[in-house]
Enzyme design. Structure first.
Site, PDB file in Angstrom:
ATOM      1  N   HIS A  87     -29.451  -3.061 -14.059  1.00 34.49           N
ATOM      2  CA  HIS A  87     -30.324  -1.888 -14.133  1.00 34.49           C
ATOM      3  C   HIS A  87     -31.095  -1.783 -15.445  1.00 34.49           C
ATOM      4  O   HIS A  87     -31.292  -0.678 -15.973  1.00 34.49           O
ATOM      5  CB  HIS A  87     -29.509  -0.608 -13.851  1.00 34.49           C
ATOM      6  N   CYS A  88     -31.524  -2.922 -15.978  1.00 34.56           N
ATOM      7  CA  CYS A  88     -32.256  -2.953 -17.261  1.00 34.56           C
ATOM      8  C   CYS A  88     -31.481  -2.191 -18.324  1.00 34.56           C
ATOM      9  O   CYS A  88     -32.079  -1.475 -19.146  1.00 34.56           O
ATOM     10  CB  CYS A  88     -33.666  -2.371 -17.135  1.00 34.56           C
ATOM     11  N   SER A  89     -30.182  -2.280 -18.260  1.00 35.96           N
ATOM     12  CA  SER A  89     -29.362  -1.523 -19.196  1.00 35.96           C
ATOM     13  C   SER A  89     -28.052  -2.288 -19.406  1.00 35.96           C
ATOM     14  O   SER A  89     -26.965  -1.760 -19.183  1.00 35.96           O
ATOM     15  CB  SER A  89     -29.125  -0.130 -18.591  1.00 35.96           C
TER      16      SER A  89
END
Ligand SMILES: Cc1ncc(COP(=O)(O)O)c(C=O)c1O
Length: 394
Positions: free
Chosen positions: A351-353
């Site tokens: 999640h781009c995290s």
């Protein structure tokens, strides 16, 4: 509730798909699409340039959008800069501040890459990381401990895109003011889901998407930039629209905010975003917040009751996003099965995290279901029934 059932008609895609990926980008209601089409059909022209009728109309519509956005967050129009997304808004700040060697910046370990990588990329600036507690909230003592006389800025996400936890940004703002430190809030997951009041949060910078909670089109976002600070920021994207005069090799910058908006803007997008704010105002943000909280509670509880499931979130502070894993199964496979068998759209992975997901699932990431006011309790029921079937595979 009936009102929200009616809303679904404005999102035709819901007839075929169960859309549970609003944390990535939300669906766009028909009135917003029609507003953008109206621009292309009837007054397609550049803004801030021509003096013919349709050019004046598009310029006025763009500035109306700026006023509407400002009113929505209780700010001033000249503190709103149009961007293409939240990431661009954060980058304007990162690359605009004149950091000195030895300066440090504090973020948390649950930031989206958009509020991490631009800081990592700065030379000579030390990045300090505050950790989260078991409740997925940033440890305020950690923030206090990390602050020293060289701390220039604190940058924190308002609502986590993985755990749905809402940070106490008013308190972090207070800490930053007390220490004379700049404060940036990443509002990617909060705007449109909860009332944002700049005068309560008192940030120096706040980065917003138009395409998530606000139900605006992709390619839109904006930056709230406090006027006194804006005057001293360096600007990387110079060109048409950003200068008032050029004499020889010298140029004078346009006023804020125009000096930050080099080149032709996403005119139809901003006009669409302006209509999306009308749409949200019409439904009322408090109704959206209450309804989404009810849906999230149901989503959390139903997912949590499935055998072999691990849910990552604090039920007392979780907003529109629930991340989880089915033990023994790969999250990527689960989202693929949900899509192939039942047209359920949700996202799996990091999640781009990455730092935030790695705190709970370092190997393969997590599955994330995220909702907006066009979802209903049947969507949740459908997801959980499918998950129950899939859980038997493990
Ligand atoms: C917390 C957070 N910050 C920043 C971003 C980046 O947003 P955008 O795609 O608008 O640049 C996202 C996107 O998911 C996000 O969730």
């Amino acid at each position: 509730m009936k009102e929200f059932e009616k809303i679904r008609e404005d999102f035709p895609l819901l007839k075929e798909f169960t859309y549970l990926d609003s944390a990535s980008t939300s669906l766009t209601p028909i009135p917003v699409i029609e507003e953008m089409n109206d621009y292309y059909y009837n007054y397609n022209s550049n803004t801030g340039r021509g003096n013919y009728k349709i050019a004046i109309k598009s310029s006025n519509k763009l500035e109306d959008g700026r006023k509407k956005i400002a009113k929505f967050i209780d700010g001033n129009p000249d503190e709103i800069i149009f961007t293409k997304n939240t990431t661009e808004a954060i980058n304007i700040v990162v690359n605009g501040l004149n950091f000195k060697k030895g300066d440090n910046v504090i973020i948390s370990n649950i930031e989206h890459h958009s509020n991490l990588v631009p800081w990592l990329n700065l030379n000579n600036v030390e990045l300090r990381i505050a950790n989260i507690n078991n409740d997925y909230l940033v440890n305020l003592e950690d923030i206090n401990d990390l602050i020293d006389r060289n701390t220039r800025l604190i940058a924190i996400t308002h609502i986590s895109n993985v755990f749905g936890s809402k940070q106490d940004v008013e308190e972090i703002s207070r800490i930053s003011k007390e220490n004379n430190i700049l404060f940036l809030v990443d509002a990617a997951q909060s705007v449109g889901y909860t009332q944002i009041d700049i005068n309560k949060i008192k940030p120096d910078f706040m980065a917003f998407p138009g395409h998530k909670g606000l139900l605006g089109p992709v390619g839109t976002g904006f930056l709230y930039l406090k006027k006194e600070i804006a005057e001293n920021l360096m600007i990387k994207n110079l060109g048409g629209g950003t200068v008032r005069n050029i004499e020889g090799n010298n140029f004078t910058l346009e006023n804020v905010p125009y000096r930050f908006e080099g080149g032709t803007q996403n005119i139809s997008g901003i006009i669409g975003l302006s209509k999306a704010i009308d749409y949200i105002n019409n439904v009322k943000i408090e109704n959206i917040e209450n309804y989404c909280n009810d849906l999230t509670k149901d989503l959390y509880e139903k997912i949590n009751s499935i055998k072999n499931i691990e849910v990552y979130g604090n039920p007392d502070n979780i907003h529109h996003t629930v991340s989880f894993n089915l033990k023994g199964l790969n999250p990527y496979d689960i989202s693929k099965i949900l899509d192939e068998t039942s047209n359920i759209c949700l996202r799996s992975g990091f999640h781009c995290s990455m730092p935030s997901v790695r705190t709970v699932s370092p190997e393969n990431g997590v599955i994330r279901a995220s909702i907006h006011c066009y979802n209903n309790f049947e969507d949740i029921e459908k997801l959980c029934n499918e998950l129950k079937l899939i859980s038997q595979l493990s």
